[in-house]
Design a protein around this motif. Structure first.
Motif, PDB file in Angstrom:
ATOM      1  N   UNK A 151      24.424  40.291  37.379  1.00 33.49           N
ATOM      2  CA  UNK A 151      24.733  38.655  37.482  1.00 33.49           C
ATOM      3  C   UNK A 151      25.598  39.119  39.308  1.00 33.49           C
ATOM      4  N   UNK A 152      25.679  40.067  39.751  1.00 30.16           N
ATOM      5  CA  UNK A 152      26.248  40.594  40.154  1.00 30.16           C
ATOM      6  C   UNK A 152      28.448  40.257  40.493  1.00 30.16           C
ATOM      7  N   UNK A 153      28.783  40.792  41.307  1.00 29.92           N
ATOM      8  CA  UNK A 153      30.591  40.781  41.441  1.00 29.92           C
ATOM      9  C   UNK A 153      30.706  40.286  42.887  1.00 29.92           C
ATOM     10  N   UNK A 154      31.801  40.133  42.926  1.00 26.77           N
ATOM     11  CA  UNK A 154      33.324  40.063  41.745  1.00 26.77           C
ATOM     12  C   UNK A 154      32.649  38.886  40.686  1.00 26.77           C
ATOM     13  N   UNK A 155      32.671  37.696  41.654  1.00 27.57           N
ATOM     14  CA  UNK A 155      32.314  36.231  40.882  1.00 27.57           C
ATOM     15  C   UNK A 155      30.857  36.219  40.469  1.00 27.57           C
ATOM     16  N   UNK A 156      30.434  37.060  39.370  1.00 24.09           N
ATOM     17  CA  UNK A 156      29.652  37.134  38.818  1.00 24.09           C
ATOM     18  C   UNK A 156      29.334  36.384  37.593  1.00 24.09           C
ATOM     19  N   UNK A 157      30.189  35.448  36.959  1.00 21.18           N
ATOM     20  CA  UNK A 157      31.102  35.209  36.506  1.00 21.18           C
ATOM     21  C   UNK A 157      29.940  33.414  36.459  1.00 21.18           C
ATOM     22  N   UNK A 158      30.639  33.227  37.610  1.00 22.18           N
ATOM     23  CA  UNK A 158      30.604  31.907  37.962  1.00 22.18           C
ATOM     24  C   UNK A 158      29.140  31.518  38.764  1.00 22.18           C
ATOM     25  N   UNK A 159      28.546  32.754  39.281  1.00 22.45           N
ATOM     26  CA  UNK A 159      26.643  32.879  39.320  1.00 22.45           C
ATOM     27  C   UNK A 159      26.570  32.298  38.252  1.00 22.45           C
ATOM     28  N   UNK A 160      27.128  33.667  37.102  1.00 21.82           N
ATOM     29  CA  UNK A 160      26.283  33.109  36.345  1.00 21.82           C
ATOM     30  C   UNK A 160      25.769  31.870  34.972  1.00 21.82           C
ATOM     31  N   UNK A 161      27.297  31.218  35.034  1.00 23.04           N
ATOM     32  CA  UNK A 161      27.456  29.624  35.365  1.00 23.04           C
ATOM     33  C   UNK A 161      25.997  28.467  35.079  1.00 23.04           C
ATOM     34  N   UNK A 162      26.282  28.958  36.825  1.00 25.73           N
ATOM     35  CA  UNK A 162      25.892  27.997  37.141  1.00 25.73           C
ATOM     36  C   UNK A 162      24.300  28.187  36.892  1.00 25.73           C
ATOM     37  N   UNK A 163      24.072  29.396  36.816  1.00 27.20           N
ATOM     38  CA  UNK A 163      22.524  30.114  37.117  1.00 27.20           C
ATOM     39  C   UNK A 163      21.936  29.738  35.834  1.00 27.20           C
ATOM     40  N   UNK A 164      22.306  30.286  35.037  1.00 26.42           N
ATOM     41  CA  UNK A 164      22.540  28.915  32.839  1.00 26.42           C
ATOM     42  C   UNK A 164      22.310  28.077  32.766  1.00 26.42           C
ATOM     43  N   UNK A 165      22.947  27.338  33.711  1.00 30.38           N
ATOM     44  CA  UNK A 165      23.108  25.532  33.265  1.00 30.38           C
ATOM     45  C   UNK A 165      24.429  25.436  32.425  1.00 30.38           C
ATOM     46  N   UNK A 166      24.910  26.326  32.607  1.00 29.77           N
ATOM     47  CA  UNK A 166      26.374  26.115  31.587  1.00 29.77           C
ATOM     48  C   UNK A 166      27.482  25.055  31.980  1.00 29.77           C
ATOM     49  N   UNK A 168      27.703  22.868  36.537  1.00 33.75           N
ATOM     50  CA  UNK A 168      26.944  22.265  37.245  1.00 33.75           C
ATOM     51  C   UNK A 168      27.507  22.737  38.860  1.00 33.75           C
ATOM     52  N   UNK A 169      28.651  23.580  38.926  1.00 31.79           N
ATOM     53  CA  UNK A 169      28.945  24.427  39.918  1.00 31.79           C
ATOM     54  C   UNK A 169      30.244  24.756  40.199  1.00 31.79           C
ATOM     55  N   UNK A 170      30.853  25.954  40.222  1.00 31.29           N
ATOM     56  CA  UNK A 170      32.114  26.664  39.848  1.00 31.29           C
ATOM     57  C   UNK A 170      33.112  27.545  41.321  1.00 31.29           C
ATOM     58  N   UNK A 171      34.083  27.593  41.278  1.00 35.13           N
ATOM     59  CA  UNK A 171      34.563  28.415  41.888  1.00 35.13           C
ATOM     60  C   UNK A 171      34.214  29.332  42.212  1.00 35.13           C
ATOM     61  N   UNK A 172      34.755  30.569  43.125  1.00 40.62           N
ATOM     62  CA  UNK A 172      34.176  32.239  43.808  1.00 40.62           C
ATOM     63  C   UNK A 172      35.770  32.091  44.363  1.00 40.62           C
ATOM     64  N   UNK A 173      35.853  33.159  44.589  1.00 43.64           N
ATOM     65  CA  UNK A 173      36.240  33.909  45.827  1.00 43.64           C
ATOM     66  C   UNK A 173      35.838  35.613  46.354  1.00 43.64           C
ATOM     67  N   UNK A 174      35.547  35.431  47.521  1.00 44.01           N
ATOM     68  CA  UNK A 174      34.868  36.729  48.318  1.00 44.01           C
ATOM     69  C   UNK A 174      36.364  36.988  49.247  1.00 44.01           C
ATOM     70  N   UNK A 178      32.035  38.870  47.547  1.00 49.64           N
ATOM     71  CA  UNK A 178      32.157  38.653  46.240  1.00 49.64           C
ATOM     72  C   UNK A 178      31.809  36.878  45.754  1.00 49.64           C
ATOM     73  N   UNK A 179      31.486  36.572  46.666  1.00 48.38           N
ATOM     74  CA  UNK A 179      30.187  35.403  45.984  1.00 48.38           C
ATOM     75  C   UNK A 179      28.671  35.492  46.891  1.00 48.38           C
ATOM     76  N   UNK A 180      28.476  35.433  47.806  1.00 49.92           N
ATOM     77  CA  UNK A 180      27.270  35.684  48.518  1.00 49.92           C
ATOM     78  C   UNK A 180      26.658  36.614  47.613  1.00 49.92           C
ATOM     79  N   UNK A 181      27.054  38.060  47.349  1.00 52.39           N
ATOM     80  CA  UNK A 181      26.107  38.654  46.461  1.00 52.39           C
ATOM     81  C   UNK A 181      26.043  37.856  45.285  1.00 52.39           C
ATOM     82  N   UNK A 182      26.946  38.119  44.395  1.00 50.49           N
ATOM     83  CA  UNK A 182      26.214  37.511  43.203  1.00 50.49           C
ATOM     84  C   UNK A 182      25.755  35.940  43.157  1.00 50.49           C
ATOM     85  N   UNK A 183      25.646  35.753  43.938  1.00 50.35           N
ATOM     86  CA  UNK A 183      24.722  34.232  44.596  1.00 50.35           C
ATOM     87  C   UNK A 183      23.988  34.893  45.002  1.00 50.35           C
ATOM     88  N   UNK A 184      23.375  35.818  45.714  1.00 48.54           N
ATOM     89  CA  UNK A 184      22.094  36.432  45.796  1.00 48.54           C
ATOM     90  C   UNK A 184      21.655  36.735  44.880  1.00 48.54           C
TER      91      UNK A 184
END
Length: 492
Positions: A151-166, A168-174, A178-184
């Motif tokens: 899912x990318x990183x380092x905020x891969x879990x933050x991206x995956x939970x939203x992309x899997x609808x687990x 509605x939104x999440x916090x990440x760090x960059x 580490x926010x932009x690449x997993x979001x991509x």
């Protein structure tokens, strides 16, 4: 109530306020989805079901009493790098697997004040050092678009939970993307704010001069709602800037795309590793913005080749200093039966840290050591200033700068890229952190393998409202942000 996870943040907030559903119903819906789907995705390290339902009940009471705020009762997932009182905060590491934080990070505390319901803490690269979220201790998080990919990183879990609808939104760090690449990689919108815009208090440090928290969600509008909660001065964080905070939601239509000057750095589109599909989707998105009235301006960013070496001297140097506190003495992992203090230090650190963290500590310690400090660390800081000046010069002629968020789409899990290959994958994101600028990722399509592609827009200092507004208007004219992975369509 089987489709609550398909609602936007605005729709969730309005539905709760109008008593169309309760926060308990909404929270239980997400917890049920997590129980069913997350065994495949591995996005959560800790699910706080009992606490979440208690927070949901408190939110319902506040809504009924008329004391609720805009987001009261809306669930959220926090990256496991933010301290959470009474809940494990691991930073994705064996080193902190037994650490229960005695206090909340400011970002978490602000979320509680706003009435957000914490579903749990999500997986990440260990101590935020990495680009894949193939965590050596908690296991790899999977990309919801294709479970064989990262899912990318380092905020891969933050991206995956939203992309899997687990969530509605999440916090990440960059710290370097580490926010932009997993979001991509996961087809989401993710904002890295200006350094100092969001408090770092209670956020476990990687590289203190570059770490910044931010929102990850499906749309710019969703991110704006979370930015209204996260942003602001914090006296507990010495790097937090005392500056008035925008109402990011109210400003979503505040920037006119008509006449907006978008800088296109020619160096960025000639990078050797830039995937053809990624380049094509990004260029299509820029053409769409041009159709909406934006003006594309070719610019030079002459320091591009310096981004990776500069970052990978400064960040590991700061990491080696920050992570020296994990020594087996005060808190965290401690080796069994040490023979003496030196054995305690050596075995606690070698057993508690994964390979990538150890690599960066060693690089950073070397760069800071006597005889090399001036040659490496000080020189890198001088180059960092030149990179910042390169951007400031560009912003004299353009309003924002466009680039891919990553040169490729998501890697396969177990691809075993060399550290150098992995580091070069950060070419488009690192400079933003070195300069302290804000930047946002927006989903703009897919490659031939149906993996998401992201466009990055980089703004001048304090231009978060502008970036969110541009992406929001782009998203009013496109539907990429509404696309969902097959796993996200599963009903709990």
């Amino acid at each position: 109530m089987t489709d609550l996870h398909r609602l936007s943040i605005r729709e969730l907030a309005e539905g709760l306020a109008q008593a169309q559903f309760s926060s308990r119903e909404l929270t239980a819906h997400y917890l049920k989805r997590i129980e069913k789907i997350d065994t495949q995705v591995n996005s959560y390290i800790t699910v706080t079901a009992e606490q979440a339902l208690a927070q949901a009940d408190a939110a319902d009471a506040a809504i009924k009493a008329g004391t609720a705020s805009t987001l009261t009762g809306v669930p959220i997932a926090h990256k496991d790098i933010f301290c959470t009182q009474g809940i494990k905060t691991s930073a994705g590491s064996k080193m902190l697997d037994n650490f229960i934080s005695p206090y909340d990070a400011t970002v978490v505390a602000k979320g509680k004040t706003a009435g957000l319901v914490t579903l749990g803490k999500v997986n990440m690269d260990e101590f935020a050092m990495g680009s894949t979220s193939e965590n050596p201790f908690y296991g790899a998080t999977k990309n919801p678009w294709n479970l064989e990919h990262v899912p990318g990183g380092s905020s891969g879990g933050s991206a995956a939970v939203v992309a899997a609808d687990l969530a509605p939104f999440s916090t990440g760090t960059d710290t370097g993307g580490s926010i932009r690449q997993p979001a991509s990689f996961c087809g989401l919108t993710g904002l890295k704010p200006t350094y100092g815009r969001v408090s770092r208090f209670g956020m476990i440090a990687y590289a203190s001069s570059m770490d910044q928290g931010g929102p990850m969600a499906r749309s710019a509008e969703d991110c704006a709602y979370l930015m209204n909660v996260m942003a602001g001065h914090d006296a507990k964080d010495s790097t937090s800037i005392e500056k008035e905070v925008d109402d990011y939601v109210a400003n979503l239509n505040g920037t006119s795309v008509k006449g907006l000057r978008i800088g296109i750095p020619k160096q960025y589109f000639n990078v050797a590793g830039l995937d053809a599909d990624v380049k094509a989707r990004v260029e299509e998105s820029l053409k769409k913005l041009e159709e909406m009235g934006a003006i594309l301006v070719e610019i030079d960013l002459n320091m591009t080749e310096a981004y990776v070496p500069t970052y990978y001297l400064i960040a590991p140097a700061e990491a080696s200093s920050n992570l020296s506190r994990f020594d087996g003495v005060r808190y965290g992992y401690r080796c069994e039966n040490p023979t003496d203090i030196l054995d305690l230090y050596k075995r606690s650190r070698s057993e508690g840290f994964g390979a990538e963290v150890q690599r960066r500590i060693l690089i950073g310690t070397y760069a800071l050591s006597a005889g090399y400090y001036d040659a490496y660390y000080v020189k890198a800081q001088k180059v960092r200033r030149l990179i910042q000046q390169d951007f400031l010069k560009a912003f004299e002629n353009v309003d924002v700068i466009a680039a891919p968020s990553a040169p490729t789409t998501a890697y396969k899990i177990g691809a075993n890229l060399s550290p150098t290959e992995m580091y070069l994958g950060d070419i488009y994101t690192l400079a933003v952190n070195l300069a302290g600028l804000p930047a946002i990722n927006a989903p703009v399509g897919f490659d031939q393998a149906q993996l998401p592609v992201g466009l990055q827009l980089i703004g001048n200092y304090w231009s978060e409202s502008q970036l969110l507004s541009i992406v929001h208007q782009y998203q009013q004219n496109t539907d990429w942000h509404t696309k969902r992975a097959a796993i996200a369509e599963e009903n709990a």
